[in-house]
Design a protein around this motif. Structure first.
Motif, PDB file in Angstrom:
ATOM      1  N   GLY A   6       0.852  -1.185   0.000  1.00 48.46           N
ATOM      2  CA  GLY A   6       0.000   0.000   0.000  1.00 48.46           C
ATOM      3  C   GLY A   6       0.884   1.230   0.000  1.00 48.46           C
ATOM      4  O   GLY A   6       2.052   1.161   0.399  1.00 48.46           O
ATOM      5  N   VAL A  16      -7.462  -2.156  -6.260  1.00 52.98           N
ATOM      6  CA  VAL A  16      -6.071  -1.694  -6.356  1.00 52.98           C
ATOM      7  C   VAL A  16      -6.052  -0.319  -7.013  1.00 52.98           C
ATOM      8  O   VAL A  16      -6.796  -0.056  -7.951  1.00 52.98           O
ATOM      9  CB  VAL A  16      -5.241  -2.702  -7.182  1.00 52.98           C
ATOM     10  N   LEU A  63      -0.641  -2.646   4.330  1.00 48.49           N
ATOM     11  CA  LEU A  63      -1.380  -1.588   3.659  1.00 48.49           C
ATOM     12  C   LEU A  63      -1.033  -0.205   4.217  1.00 48.49           C
ATOM     13  O   LEU A  63      -0.744   0.724   3.472  1.00 48.49           O
ATOM     14  CB  LEU A  63      -2.881  -1.856   3.829  1.00 48.49           C
ATOM     15  N   ALA A  86      -4.184   0.556  -1.974  1.00 51.20           N
ATOM     16  CA  ALA A  86      -3.447  -0.688  -2.221  1.00 51.20           C
ATOM     17  C   ALA A  86      -2.728  -0.552  -3.551  1.00 51.20           C
ATOM     18  O   ALA A  86      -3.297  -0.042  -4.518  1.00 51.20           O
ATOM     19  CB  ALA A  86      -4.415  -1.859  -2.255  1.00 51.20           C
ATOM     20  N   ALA A  94      -6.991  -7.297  -1.882  1.00 50.33           N
ATOM     21  CA  ALA A  94      -6.898  -6.229  -2.876  1.00 50.33           C
ATOM     22  C   ALA A  94      -7.073  -6.855  -4.254  1.00 50.33           C
ATOM     23  O   ALA A  94      -6.418  -7.849  -4.578  1.00 50.33           O
ATOM     24  CB  ALA A  94      -5.550  -5.532  -2.764  1.00 50.33           C
TER      25      ALA A  94
END
Lengths: 837, 322
Positions: free
Chosen positions: B33, B146, B168, B186, B213
């Motif tokens: 992330g 994402v 993350l 993410a 994600a």
């Protein structure tokens, strides 16, 4: 000084007379002892036992975590054990042992015969051991708290923690903190008023400086946690919703109060340990400490800074980033004074030649571990890094480096260094084994933990799944913990074989140290009290030991025939008077047992028994205080302490030790009240509708209450005037009764005013906070009424005849504070809502 | 030769675990992330700087003990204290502080963030989405797209919890009566594990969660799926008859309890009991009859009175909720 005050030979029976007066109680009567060496040894020994006990809890935790999905301890037991490990280490080991070292070492280092209130430190010790043993014992009855040593509500509220475990924590720990405050008062007054002549503030040994700062920090930091425990206990017992968001409280209030205490707590523990290191380094390098002034400035700076750091324990609570930046900066700034100290020790080692004794090894280990812990401290002071590291094993590693590295290693250094003062020395061979086992074991345990945290392991989890691959790191940490424990065991063996404390002296100054604690060779340490002209008097004047032993210096005799010590001025340490000190007794012992019984029985809701214990304590306090403040012994108003130096044998007023003790006590009370004012204003900021304007009494109520306070003040002033002039007994008694009545009436009017306007403490956070002011005021009013009654009784009995006596002055000072606190409360509760609306 | 061998063994274990550990599903050092990436960089800078300072202090101590007299003279005065203890840390720390404040500034969302409300409960997570005006609820497993900012609105239903998904972003506490907000992005698809980081009593160690994600298109498709479940079949009837609906909701059915997790998509979840056990027929059955021995103090009652057949029917029903 070339001319010594006393000539030799000394009168034949002088030393024997000192010995007789200072004769420590032996056998089972040792429990009545009050002398600082005896009480200090009890104190340190007890604290050390708690260190071992809490250490065993640590080993149990490490055993549980050694492998994934372990079932050695179930979650309930694990939660109790980690709560007790932290609580016992912080409250029953770290603070008490530092205070114990002060009780043992400070009088010797400043050339005093004892601390100024020997029964107070004995009281603090007995309260602590009774409270501590019962608190620890809850583990064996499944009654221990299990909400963490930080006790965050609402987890610790009666809804989420219904048992008595949390109450044991709140009442038990609150009570042990009161004992710590008692000890701190003793240490502050002792250091400021009973130093050897000529020992100016800038000639004080660094350890004494650290004890002074340590005690002052206790006075200002501990009241915050005492207030927090009072609030939470009131919420648990009576439903006053201080921490319940739904009713206008806030759970974060606890965190602010807890860490306002909790962060200074770290330095409270660390600073005296750093002081020990400064003394050991100078002795072992055989050179005066390089940068003494810088170190003292650094210590004071650390004490100040430490009160501005508490929010760095709350970086993840969603506080705005802009305010976090301030606390981040302050957290980094506090590493400057630590840097000064580290480099001052290095400079001292470079300037002299360090003898590699066991104490030196522990000191070198300390420098390494503490530096590492300080650096990881800088890391977690970085806000974004802390968002990841907070509440993980990284933080566990960090604070063990700071606390074990920064405090336990110096403590073991001190054990090896100062044992010869009281006993034969410990074994340097075993000590080296112990050091290496502890040093290696410590690093094997805690160095990998930094990584364990960063790969995701949070604190306070009783187990973890195998799939996360934390098993290997945890197994290494567990192995290291047992290695560390083996090192401690070696020290225990060494102590068992060689530690035979004798109050008439041990092996003596085998390290060739330069400070006064090595002078003594009996309970009344130094045979005579020298004038000090440098920071290392034994180095500056090689003949000093002999002169002192020969009784060539001050107070070689006991002019009033009682235990005495010299009172000097706070800054320049010029002789001011001698004071008479009490000897062994039972009153303080019964008072301690009664106080402990009161708090502990309240915890298990055995109200009648608790009240009985409280009354027993009260009676014991009266018995304890009744014979005090005897005034100057007839015909010995001034006495010769040597060389024709005539000093008064009685002190009262602002120059006296008892006045200063009251001032320090009132500082603690004011600090408690300021924490309350903070709490009130803090809850006010949480919601614009926090103040319930509909339930505010009209202005006649606070005015009537203020009138009561003014009347009380009139009584206090009148009583003071009569006492100053030595006036009539009856008029004095009337004045004290008027003072007590005025102040009590003011409190009653205030409470009734809120009640009649419909405000209830269990309905809202606002109501709870309003009545809390009266709770705090009530405890001061009760104390004042008891003191006033006691004073009136002594006046009636003719025990306070004569002008300028200490008791009425001190009680008057206390009463004036109570009135000032009452006025502050009225302004806050009735004035502030006007301004704020 | 036992000591070197033991040392080698320890080194081996250590290096294996280090290598295995860093790339973990719950590791700060394996960022997936945006903010986790910047913090992991910051960590490296801090580690390097800290190691350098530590070495410097160790070297100075060694020199003070046994160095040549020239160095010892230089070290043995107040100037050395002021340089080493004041000037040097002041410069380094000021630089660090500026870096830290910059790194702490919140993410600038480039597009309207996806809003996910998460409520911490003893000892699980209620997850509530609002996508295109449509709200739905799930538990313990959070799907995020994402590359799109996600705003987590964090609250607590009882005590203090802390929402922490190390891969993350950093953690943020969940406080009763307050709403805290964490924005994260993410950067790669995959599974991340998170865990409650504030001690919340009892089985605090068994309060974990999972973040999945997924590519934005996939996420949109998932979020648009209908969630209404059938109100027929032996499994459903037993679910209602046994009283499960008193605590649990299954969308579109009579089961609408709010005390425990919403089970509408239970069959798509990988784990049960807030990451305590993998979802298998056997584990789900065990959970129904004896949740309290798997996760002591959990509020899920033990349905020990059900027959094995009934339990099996229920498990099949639950695993079919997709």
């Amino acid at each position: 000084v070339t001319q010594l005050p006393n000539a030799t030979p000394r009168p034949e029976n002088e030393a024997a007379e000192l010995k007789r007066i200072w004769q420590p109680p032996s056998g089972w009567r040792a429990i009545t002892a009050v002398n600082n060496l005896q009480i200090g040894l009890f104190y340190a020994g007890t604290a050390f036992l708690f260190f071992l006990a809490a250490g065993v809890l640590g080993l149990l935790m490490r055993t549980q975590l050694a492998v994934p999905s372990n079932t050695f301890l179930d979650q309930q037991t694990y939660n109790q054990i980690f709560t007790m490990h932290g609580t016992v280490m912080m409250f029953l080991f770290a603070v008490p042992i530092v205070e114990a070292l002060g009780v043992i070492l400070v009088p010797g280092m400043i050339g005093a015969r004892d601390l100024p209130f020997p029964r107070l430190s004995a009281y603090a010790f007995w309260a602590y051991i009774i409270g501590g043993v019962v608190f620890f014992g809850t583990l064996f009855f499944d009654l221990s708290p299990n909400g963490g040593w930080f006790m965050y509500p609402p987890l610790t509220s009666s809804e989420h923690s219904p048992g008595v475990g949390a109450d044991f924590w709140l009442l038990g720990i609150g009570f042990i903190e009161i004992s710590a405050i008692a000890g701190a008062i003793e240490i502050i007054v002792g250091i400021l008023l009973t130093r050897a002549p000529g020992m100016t503030l800038t000639r004080m040994p660094v350890f004494v400086w650290t004890q002074l700062i340590f005690a002052a920090m206790i006075i200002f930091a501990f009241p915050a946690i005492i207030l927090a425990t009072m609030l939470l206990e009131l919420e648990r017992a009576f439903g006053w919703p201080f921490f319940q968001a739904a009713k206008g409280g806030d759970s974060l209030l606890w965190q602010h109060l807890f860490w306002f205490f909790g962060h200074p707590e770290v330095y409270i523990i660390f600073l005296p340990a750093a002081g020990l290191v400064s003394m050991i380094v100078a002795t072992m390098a055989r050179t005066p400490l390089v940068g003494y002034h810088l170190i003292v400035i650094a210590l004071i700076a650390t004490g100040f800074f430490s009160f501005g750091l508490w929010v760095h324990h709350m970086f993840t609570t969603g506080i705005p980033v802009a305010s976090l930046a301030f606390f981040s900066a302050a957290s980094m700034a506090v590493s400057l004074p630590s840097g000064i100290q580290v480099f001052a020790w290095i400079a001292t080692m470079a300037h002299g030649r360090l003898k590699l004794s066991v104490a030196s090894l522990f000191v070198l280990g300390f420098v390494f571990l503490f530096t590492l812990g300080g650096l990881t401290g800088v890391m977690v002071a970085m806000v974004p890094f802390d968002w990841q590291a907070h509440d993980t094993y990284f933080v566990v590693a960090h604070f063990h480096y700071v606390l074990i590295g920064g405090m336990v290693f110096p403590l073991f250094a001190a054990i090896y260094h100062w044992t010869p003062m009281l006993s034969e020395p410990l074994s340097e061979r075993l000590g080296k084994w112990a050091f290496w086992l502890m040093f290696i074991g410590f690093n094997v345990t805690f160095l990998p933990m930094h990584l364990t945290g960063l790969v995701g392991m949070p604190r306070r989890v009783h187990t973890y799944p195998e799939a996360l691959n934390w098993g290997g790191l945890n197994l290494i940490s567990t192995a290291g913990a047992f290695l560390f424990a083996a090192g401690v065991l070696v020290v225990l063996i060494d102590l068992a074989r060689r530690f035979r404390p004798s109050l008439s002296g041990g092996a003596g100054n085998i390290w060739g140290s330069g400070t006064l604690e090595w002078l003594g060779n009996d309970t009344y340490v130094p045979r005579s009290i020298p004038r000090v002209e440098s920071r290392d008097p034994l180095w500056a004047r090689p003949t000093l030991q002999q002169e002192v032993d020969d009784g060539r210096w001050y107070l070689a005799n006991a002019p009033t025939g009682t235990r005495e010590t010299l009172v000097t001025t706070p800054v320049e340490a010029e002789p001011r008077a001698i004071i008479s000190l009490p000897g062994p007794g039972y009153a303080h012992l019964i008072a301690a047992a009664g106080t402990a019984g009161f708090f502990l029985l309240l915890t298990v809701k055995s109200i009648a028994m608790a009240v009985a214990c409280g009354l027993a304590a009260l009676v014991a306090f009266v018995v304890w205080m009744w014979p005090s403040d005897k005034g100057p012994p007839a015909g010995k108003e001034t006495v010769d302490i040597g060389g024709g130096l005539m000093l008064p044998s009685y002190l009262s007023g602002p120059q006296s030790h008892s006045w200063m003790a009251i001032v320090v006590l009132l500082c603690a009370a004011a600090s408690l009240y300021l924490s309350y004012v903070f709490s009130y204003l803090y809850l006010w900021t949480t919601s614009p509708q926090w103040i319930d304007h509909a339930a505010r009494p009209n202005v006649t109520w606070p005015l009537a209450s203020a009138l009561g306070l003014v009347a009380g003040y009139g009584g206090v002033l009148a009583a003071q005037r009569i006492a100053r002039a030595g006036g009539s007994r009856n008029r004095a008694v009337v004045a004290w009764i008027a003072a007590a009545c005025g102040i009590t009436a003011a409190l009653a009017i205030e409470v009734f005013g809120h009640w009649q306007s419909g405000l209830r403490p269990d309905h809202s956070g606002y109501g709870a906070m309003v009545y809390m002011a009266s709770v705090l005021q009530a405890q001061m009013v009760i104390a004042f009424v008891i003191m006033a009654a006691f004073t009136a009784a002594k006046i009636t009995a003719g025990k306070l005849d004569g002008a300028g006596r200490a008791t009425p002055q001190n009680v008057g000072l206390f009463g004036t504070y109570v009135i000032a606190q009452g006025i502050t409360g009225l302004l806050l509760l009735h004035g502030f809502p006007e301004v704020a609306s | 030769m036992i000591v070197p061998r033991a040392a080698a063994f320890v080194m081996f274990i250590a290096s294996v675990t280090v290598l295995a550990g860093c790339s973990g599903e719950q590791s700060v050092l394996d960022p997936k992330g945006e903010s986790a990436e910047s913090i992991s960089k910051l960590a490296m800078v801090l580690f390097a700087g800290g190691s350098f300072v530590l070495l410097f202090v160790v070297a100075a101590t060694a020199a003070a003990l046994a160095g040549p007299s020239l160095i010892r003279t230089a070290l043995g005065g107040e100037t050395a204290i002021l340089v080493g203890g004041v000037a040097f840390p002041a410069v380094v720390l000021t630089a660090l502080l500026i870096y830290g404040v910059l790194a702490a500034s919140p993410l600038q969302a480039t597009s309207e963030p996806l809003r996910v409300a998460i409520e911490g409960k003893q000892w699980w997570w209620r997850v509530r989405y609002e996508v295109d005006g449509r709200a739905f609820e799930t538990a313990n497993e959070i799907r995020v797209p994402v590359g799109r900012p996600v705003s987590f609105d964090l609250t607590s239903g009882d005590v203090i919890h802390s929402f922490w998904v190390p891969n993350l972003a950093g953690k943020l506490d969940m406080l009763p009566g307050r709403r805290t907000q964490l924005t994260a992005v993410a950067t790669q698809a995959g599974v991340m594990r998170g865990q409650c980081a504030e001690f919340c009593g009892g089985p605090h160690g068994l309060m974990s969660l999972r973040v999945v994600a997924m590519a934005a298109e996939q996420f949109d498709a998932w979020a648009a799926q209908p969630r209404q479940q059938q109100t027929s079949g032996a499994g459903y009837r037993l679910f209602v008859a046994a009283g499960c609906g008193g605590c649990h909701a299954v969308d579109g059915t009579a089961a609408n309890g709010r005390i425990g997790p919403n089970l509408s998509d239970f069959g798509t979840r990988a784990m049960l009991g807030a990451e305590t056990l993998p979802v298998t027929h056997e584990n789900v059955s065990r959970w129904i009859t004896s949740a309290k021995s798997i996760k002591p103090e959990s509020l899920m009652p033990d349905f020990a009175h059900l027959t094995p057949d009934e339990v099996s029917t229920l498990s099949t029903y639950l695993m079919g909720l997709k």
